[in-house]
Design a protein around this motif. Structure first.
Motif, PDB file in Angstrom:
ATOM      1  N   PHE A   1      -0.974 -18.400  19.862  1.00 58.01           N
ATOM      2  CA  PHE A   1      -0.993 -16.936  19.851  1.00 58.01           C
ATOM      3  C   PHE A   1      -1.377 -16.411  18.467  1.00 58.01           C
ATOM      4  CE2 PHE A   1       1.051 -12.907  18.885  1.00 58.01           C
ATOM      5  CZ  PHE A   1       0.606 -12.096  19.930  1.00 58.01           C
TER       6      PHE A   1
ATOM      7  N   ARG B   1      -5.118 -16.912  17.808  1.00 62.72           N
ATOM      8  CA  ARG B   1      -5.962 -15.961  18.529  1.00 62.72           C
ATOM      9  C   ARG B   1      -5.774 -14.541  17.996  1.00 62.72           C
ATOM     10  NH1 ARG B   1      -5.362 -18.080  24.814  1.00 62.72           N
ATOM     11  NH2 ARG B   1      -6.677 -19.935  24.577  1.00 62.72           N
ATOM     12  N   PHE B   2      -4.538 -14.215  17.624  1.00 59.77           N
ATOM     13  CA  PHE B   2      -4.261 -12.902  17.053  1.00 59.77           C
ATOM     14  C   PHE B   2      -5.089 -12.711  15.778  1.00 59.77           C
ATOM     15  CE2 PHE B   2      -2.057  -9.867  14.393  1.00 59.77           C
ATOM     16  CZ  PHE B   2      -1.612  -8.890  15.278  1.00 59.77           C
TER      17      PHE B   2
ATOM     18  N   VAL C   1      -8.589 -11.892  16.684  1.00 59.69           N
ATOM     19  CA  VAL C   1      -8.686 -10.503  17.142  1.00 59.69           C
ATOM     20  C   VAL C   1      -8.716  -9.557  15.942  1.00 59.69           C
ATOM     21  CG1 VAL C   1      -7.456  -8.639  18.330  1.00 59.69           C
ATOM     22  CG2 VAL C   1      -7.627 -10.901  19.399  1.00 59.69           C
TER      23      VAL C   1
ATOM     24  N   LEU D   1      -8.172  -3.855  22.564  1.00 58.75           N
ATOM     25  CA  LEU D   1      -7.558  -5.078  22.045  1.00 58.75           C
ATOM     26  C   LEU D   1      -7.645  -6.208  23.062  1.00 58.75           C
ATOM     27  CD1 LEU D   1      -4.396  -3.587  20.307  1.00 58.75           C
ATOM     28  CD2 LEU D   1      -6.407  -4.561  19.192  1.00 58.75           C
ATOM     29  N   ASP D   2      -7.450  -5.874  24.329  1.00 56.71           N
ATOM     30  CA  ASP D   2      -7.516  -6.878  25.386  1.00 56.71           C
ATOM     31  C   ASP D   2      -8.908  -7.493  25.471  1.00 56.71           C
ATOM     32  OD1 ASP D   2      -6.187  -8.254  27.623  1.00 56.71           O
ATOM     33  OD2 ASP D   2      -7.665  -7.204  28.858  1.00 56.71           O
TER      34      ASP D   2
ATOM     35  N   TRP E   1      -9.238  -9.812  22.686  1.00 54.24           N
ATOM     36  CA  TRP E   1      -8.429 -11.006  22.977  1.00 54.24           C
ATOM     37  C   TRP E   1      -9.205 -11.972  23.877  1.00 54.24           C
ATOM     38  CZ3 TRP E   1      -3.942 -12.916  21.130  1.00 54.24           C
ATOM     39  CH2 TRP E   1      -3.329 -13.950  21.856  1.00 54.24           C
ATOM     40  N   GLU E   2      -9.847 -11.454  24.895  1.00 51.73           N
ATOM     41  CA  GLU E   2     -10.638 -12.299  25.800  1.00 51.73           C
ATOM     42  C   GLU E   2     -11.807 -12.930  25.049  1.00 51.73           C
ATOM     43  OE1 GLU E   2      -9.871 -13.218  28.839  1.00 51.73           O
ATOM     44  OE2 GLU E   2      -8.022 -12.069  28.600  1.00 51.73           O
TER      45      GLU E   2
ATOM     46  N   LYS F   1     -10.483 -15.807  23.012  1.00 53.51           N
ATOM     47  CA  LYS F   1     -10.193 -16.981  23.835  1.00 53.51           C
ATOM     48  C   LYS F   1     -11.443 -17.817  24.081  1.00 53.51           C
ATOM     49  CE  LYS F   1      -7.613 -16.516  27.512  1.00 53.51           C
ATOM     50  NZ  LYS F   1      -7.046 -15.957  28.758  1.00 53.51           N
TER      51      LYS F   1
END
Length: 262
Positions: free
Chosen positions: A226, A229-230, A233, A252-253, A256-257, A260
Motif C-alpha cells: 500500500f 503504491r501510495f 500515486v 485519486l482512484d 491508484w489504478e 497498480k
C-alpha cells in the motif's frame, strides 16, 4: 568512580555485573528508575527488531539486536534480584530444567521417529507441566499480550488439536465470506460492528493458516505494498501539479489504478 575493569571481550557474567552497576546507587539515574512496567514496551520493540534483522538476513544486525534483547532479560532479572525473589541464574535454571523435561528423547529413554512425534510429545509434556486438564485450558493459556493476529492463529491451531477445524481451505474461505456479509449487515443496522469486524479478522486468520501464510507477515506485506503504491500515486499527482488532499476520490482512484499497472 565505579570499580569496574574494562576488557577487550565480555561475557554473560559481565553483562549481569554491568546491569547491576547501572541500577545501583552511583550508577545511572535513568536505569535505576525503571520498573518492569516502564520498560515492557522496550521488550516488545527489541523483539520486533530481532525479527527484522532475521528477515533482512543480516548477521551483524542480528547480533546487535540479540544483545539489545538480552539486555531486557537481564534488566528484568536484576529488578527481581533487588527484591530478593529470583536471579538471572534462577531464570537459566528454569529454562534448562524445562528443556530437559521436554526433550526426553534426548535426555531420557523416549524414542521418536521424526520431528512430528517430537512436537506431539512436546505438547503433551507442556500440558502436564502447566496442569492443563482440558483443551480449553490450552486455549486460555495463549498469551493475551501476543499480537492479535498471532494470538488468533495460535488459538486456532490449538483448537485444531481437539478436532475443531475446517477440513480444507474452502470451508475457511466460505466462513470468511459469511462473516463479511454479517459485517455489512451490522454496518447497515449500526449495531455490533466491532464484534462482526473481529469475527471477520478471525476468519481471515483461519484462511491464512490453511494457505500456510503467516498472518502478521502477510498483513505487513500488504501494508508495505500500500505504501509503495501510495508513493506512486503521490508522485503522479505532483507530476500533474496537484496536491493529493485537494483531489477528488475519483481522481485519486484513477491514479491508484494507474499505479497498480506500473
Amino acid at each position: 568512580m565505579i570499580d569496574f575493569v574494562k576488557k577487550d571481550s565480555y561475557g554473560l557474567k559481565d553483562l549481569e555485573t554491568i546491569v547491576s552497576i547501572l541500577r545501583a546507587p552511583g550508577g545511572c539515574p535513568w536505569d535505576a528508575e525503571q520498573t518492569h512496567e516502564s520498560i515492557r514496551r522496550d521488550l516488545l520493540e527489541e523483539s520486533c527488531e530481532v525479527i527484522e534483522a532475521i528477515n533482512d538476513r543480516d548477521p551483524a544486525h542480528l547480533r546487535e539486536e540479540l544483545g539489545d534483547l538480552l539486555l531486557q532479560v537481564y534488566m528484568h532479572a536484576e529488578m527481581e534480584k533487588e527484591q530478593g525473589r529470583f536471579t538471572v541464574d534462577d531464570v537459566a535454571d528454569g529454562i534448562c530444567k524445562k528443556l530437559i523435561f521436554r526433550h526426553p528423547h534426548v535426555f531420557g529413554d523416549v524414542q521418536v521417529a521424526n520431528s512430528d512425534e517430537v512436537l506431539v510429545n512436546w505438547d503433551e509434556l507442556k500440558r502436564e507441566e502447566k496442569s492443563q486438564q482440558t483443551y480449553t485450558d490450552t486455549l486460555t493459556a495463549v498469551a493475551k499480550s501476543l499480537p492479535a493476529l498471532w494470538r488468533a492463529e495460535k488459538v486456532q491451531k490449538k483448537a485444531k488439536k481437539a478436532g475443531f477445524d475446517w477440513s480444507d481451505a474452502a470451508g475457511a474461505v466460505d466462513k470468511l465470506s459469511e462473516e463479511l456479509d454479517e459485517l455489512k449487515e451490522a454496518i447497515a443496522q449500526g449495531t455490533n460492528v466491532q464484534e462482526e469486524l473481529g469475527d471477520l479478522l478471525f476468519a481471515a486468520v483461519n484462511v491464512s493458516r490453511f494457505v500456510n501464510a503467516d498472518p502478521e507477515e502477510t498483513l505487513n506485506a500488504a501494508t508495505g505494498k500500500f505504501i509503495s503504491r501510495f508513493a506512486k500515486v503521490e508522485q503522479m499527482a505532483l507530476a500533474q501539479g496537484k496536491d493529493m488532499a485537494q483531489m477528488s476520490l475519483s481522481e485519486l482512484d484513477k491514479l491508484w489504478e494507474d499505479a497498480k499497472r506500473t
